[in-house]
Motif scaffolding. Structure first.
Motif, PDB file in Angstrom:
ATOM      1  N   ASP A 109       0.811  -1.216   0.000  1.00 41.70           N
ATOM      2  CA  ASP A 109       0.000   0.000   0.000  1.00 41.70           C
ATOM      3  C   ASP A 109       0.848   1.271   0.000  1.00 41.70           C
ATOM      4  O   ASP A 109       0.345   2.355  -0.308  1.00 41.70           O
ATOM      5  CB  ASP A 109      -0.936   0.031   1.210  1.00 41.70           C
ATOM      6  N   LEU A 110       2.122   1.141   0.344  1.00 44.23           N
ATOM      7  CA  LEU A 110       3.009   2.302   0.346  1.00 44.23           C
ATOM      8  C   LEU A 110       3.386   2.675  -1.083  1.00 44.23           C
ATOM      9  O   LEU A 110       3.420   1.822  -1.966  1.00 44.23           O
ATOM     10  CB  LEU A 110       4.271   2.019   1.153  1.00 44.23           C
ATOM     11  N   LYS A 111       3.680   3.951  -1.283  1.00 48.13           N
ATOM     12  CA  LYS A 111       4.067   4.455  -2.599  1.00 48.13           C
ATOM     13  C   LYS A 111       5.416   5.152  -2.491  1.00 48.13           C
ATOM     14  O   LYS A 111       5.776   5.669  -1.427  1.00 48.13           O
ATOM     15  CB  LYS A 111       3.032   5.458  -3.105  1.00 48.13           C
ATOM     16  N   GLU A 112       6.133   5.177  -3.585  1.00 51.85           N
ATOM     17  CA  GLU A 112       7.390   5.913  -3.614  1.00 51.85           C
ATOM     18  C   GLU A 112       7.113   7.372  -3.293  1.00 51.85           C
ATOM     19  O   GLU A 112       6.146   7.951  -3.772  1.00 51.85           O
ATOM     20  CB  GLU A 112       8.058   5.787  -4.984  1.00 51.85           C
ATOM     21  N   GLY A 113       7.951   7.947  -2.440  1.00 48.55           N
ATOM     22  CA  GLY A 113       7.785   9.335  -2.035  1.00 48.55           C
ATOM     23  C   GLY A 113       7.005   9.521  -0.748  1.00 48.55           C
ATOM     24  O   GLY A 113       6.960  10.629  -0.212  1.00 48.55           O
ATOM     25  N   ASP A 114       6.369   8.447  -0.238  1.00 44.18           N
ATOM     26  CA  ASP A 114       5.632   8.546   1.026  1.00 44.18           C
ATOM     27  C   ASP A 114       6.588   8.882   2.168  1.00 44.18           C
ATOM     28  O   ASP A 114       7.689   8.343   2.247  1.00 44.18           O
ATOM     29  CB  ASP A 114       4.926   7.228   1.362  1.00 44.18           C
ATOM     30  N   GLU A 115       6.155   9.773   3.067  1.00 39.15           N
ATOM     31  CA  GLU A 115       6.910  10.099   4.279  1.00 39.15           C
ATOM     32  C   GLU A 115       6.630   9.006   5.305  1.00 39.15           C
ATOM     33  O   GLU A 115       5.467   8.725   5.613  1.00 39.15           O
ATOM     34  CB  GLU A 115       6.458  11.443   4.842  1.00 39.15           C
ATOM     35  N   VAL A 116       7.696   8.371   5.811  1.00 38.84           N
ATOM     36  CA  VAL A 116       7.530   7.257   6.740  1.00 38.84           C
ATOM     37  C   VAL A 116       8.446   7.403   7.953  1.00 38.84           C
ATOM     38  O   VAL A 116       9.479   8.074   7.897  1.00 38.84           O
ATOM     39  CB  VAL A 116       7.814   5.895   6.064  1.00 38.84           C
ATOM     40  N   THR A 117       8.024   6.763   9.040  1.00 38.37           N
ATOM     41  CA  THR A 117       8.854   6.595  10.225  1.00 38.37           C
ATOM     42  C   THR A 117       9.008   5.098  10.416  1.00 38.37           C
ATOM     43  O   THR A 117       8.017   4.374  10.530  1.00 38.37           O
ATOM     44  CB  THR A 117       8.204   7.228  11.466  1.00 38.37           C
ATOM     45  N   ILE A 118      10.250   4.613  10.424  1.00 37.88           N
ATOM     46  CA  ILE A 118      10.562   3.193  10.482  1.00 37.88           C
ATOM     47  C   ILE A 118      11.122   2.852  11.853  1.00 37.88           C
ATOM     48  O   ILE A 118      12.052   3.504  12.332  1.00 37.88           O
ATOM     49  CB  ILE A 118      11.623   2.824   9.419  1.00 37.88           C
ATOM     50  N   THR A 119      10.576   1.816  12.489  1.00 32.76           N
ATOM     51  CA  THR A 119      11.123   1.288  13.727  1.00 32.76           C
ATOM     52  C   THR A 119      11.760  -0.056  13.398  1.00 32.76           C
ATOM     53  O   THR A 119      11.095  -0.934  12.851  1.00 32.76           O
ATOM     54  CB  THR A 119      10.021   1.103  14.794  1.00 32.76           C
ATOM     55  N   TYR A 120      13.059  -0.208  13.705  1.00 28.34           N
ATOM     56  CA  TYR A 120      13.785  -1.410  13.283  1.00 28.34           C
ATOM     57  C   TYR A 120      14.827  -1.835  14.308  1.00 28.34           C
ATOM     58  O   TYR A 120      15.186  -1.077  15.209  1.00 28.34           O
ATOM     59  CB  TYR A 120      14.470  -1.167  11.936  1.00 28.34           C
TER      60      TYR A 120
END
Length: 102
Positions: free
Chosen positions: A74-85
């Motif tokens: 569902d994510l698209k290129e250019g989406d602003e994301v916060t990743i927890t890893y």
């Protein structure tokens, strides 16, 4: 034999517990999605400094777009994301992706 006060022993035990737990804590990266390979659960994010990070979404990893539960596809290129890893075996394994969309 040396007797230490109970409060000192408890304090030392708490310090040891925190020191052992610290490496397990997850890290976080904020940036924009650069590319996604959903069938392999892999994606690349460019952080605010322009550095690319390659991630793998874990089997039980969560993806949220806005307030809705979603999938990696569902994510698209250019989406602003916060990743927890967490780093495991040389790979950055993602437990959560939060995406903000207008």
């Amino acid at each position: 034999m040396i007797r230490l006060p109970k409060w000192l022993l408890m304090g030392l035990a708490m310090i040891l517990l925190v020191a052992l737990a610290a490496p397990v804590l997850a890290d976080e990266v904020k940036g924009k999605v650069k590319s996604i390979t959903a069938d392999k659960r892999e994606f690349t994010v460019t952080d605010n400094d322009g550095k690319n990070h390659e991630f793998v979404l874990t089997e039980d990893g969560k993806v949220k777009v806005g307030d809705k539960d979603s999938k990696l596809s569902d994510l698209k290129e250019g989406d602003e994301v916060t990743i927890t890893y967490e780093k495991k075996d040389g790979k950055m394994m993602v437990s959560e992706i939060k995406c903000k969309r207008d």
